[in-house]
Scaffold this active site. Structure first.
Site, PDB file in Angstrom:
ATOM      1  CG  HIS A  67      -1.800  -1.121   1.387  1.00 13.56           C
ATOM      2  ND1 HIS A  67      -2.928  -1.268   0.621  1.00 13.56           N
ATOM      3  CD2 HIS A  67      -1.741  -2.197   2.191  1.00 13.56           C
ATOM      4  CE1 HIS A  67      -3.535  -2.392   0.958  1.00 13.56           C
ATOM      5  NE2 HIS A  67      -2.826  -2.970   1.898  1.00 13.56           N
ATOM      6  CG  HIS A  97       2.360   4.766   6.553  1.00 19.18           C
ATOM      7  ND1 HIS A  97       2.237   4.648   7.933  1.00 19.18           N
ATOM      8  CD2 HIS A  97       1.165   5.221   6.115  1.00 19.18           C
ATOM      9  CE1 HIS A  97       1.019   5.016   8.287  1.00 19.18           C
ATOM     10  NE2 HIS A  97       0.346   5.368   7.203  1.00 19.18           N
TER      11      HIS A  97
END
Length: 170
Positions: A67, A97
């Protein structure tokens, strides 16, 4: 203490607006995604400044989790942590992230006044004073503190300084 802590999340196939169907805990006013309405934001003068201390030698590795790009950190002590602000304890950095999209008009998980940004950085911290493991902290309402940073694309080579030092225009 008023809660200002946001949970960390990754995109599920159905999209953020439907996460609660698979995960009931994701329903409510403190869940992702959040649209920050600037006219409804309230300044709290009682909050202490947020203190950020990141050790330069604490990253463990970088990975593609399917992702996002994610960087993991050693979280065995409070050398790489945040404290102050609304936090009663130091919160250790576990990972960071990104969320991004396919265009420069959208990609961020959260929005400001309905405006999406091309990219959003999430620095995920956990309350290691209160919880023994990151997994235990994830399940608790005061277990995580996530700093979200909206990123914009600029043509200038000095854009990183601009991003870090300038307020976001809405």
């Amino acid at each position: 203490m008023r809660s200002y802590i946001l949970g960390c999340s990754f995109f599920l196939p159905k999209g953020p607006s439907l996460w609660y169907k698979s995960y009931p805990i994701a329903q409510g006013s403190r869940q992702s995604p959040i649209d920050i309405i600037s006219t409804q934001a309230i300044f709290d003068p009682s909050l202490k400044p947020l203190s950020i201390s990141y050790g330069s030698d604490s990253s463990l590795g970088i990975s593609n989790n399917g992702h996002s790009v994610m960087v993991d950190f050693k979280d065995v002590d409070d050398k790489t942590a945040i404290s102050g602000g609304p936090l009663e304890n130091p919160y250790r950095l576990k990972q960071f992230h990104f969320h991004w999209g396919t265009s420069q008009k959208s990609g961020s998980e959260h929005t400001i006044n309905g405006k999406s940004f091309p990219c959003e950085l999430h620095l995920v911290h956990w309350n290691a004073k209160k919880y023994t493991t990151f997994g235990e902290a994830v399940a608790a309402p005061d277990g995580l503190a996530v700093i979200g940073v909206f990123l914009e694309v600029r043509a200038s080579a000095s854009c990183m300084c601009y991003i870090c030092l300038s307020p976001i225009s809405t």
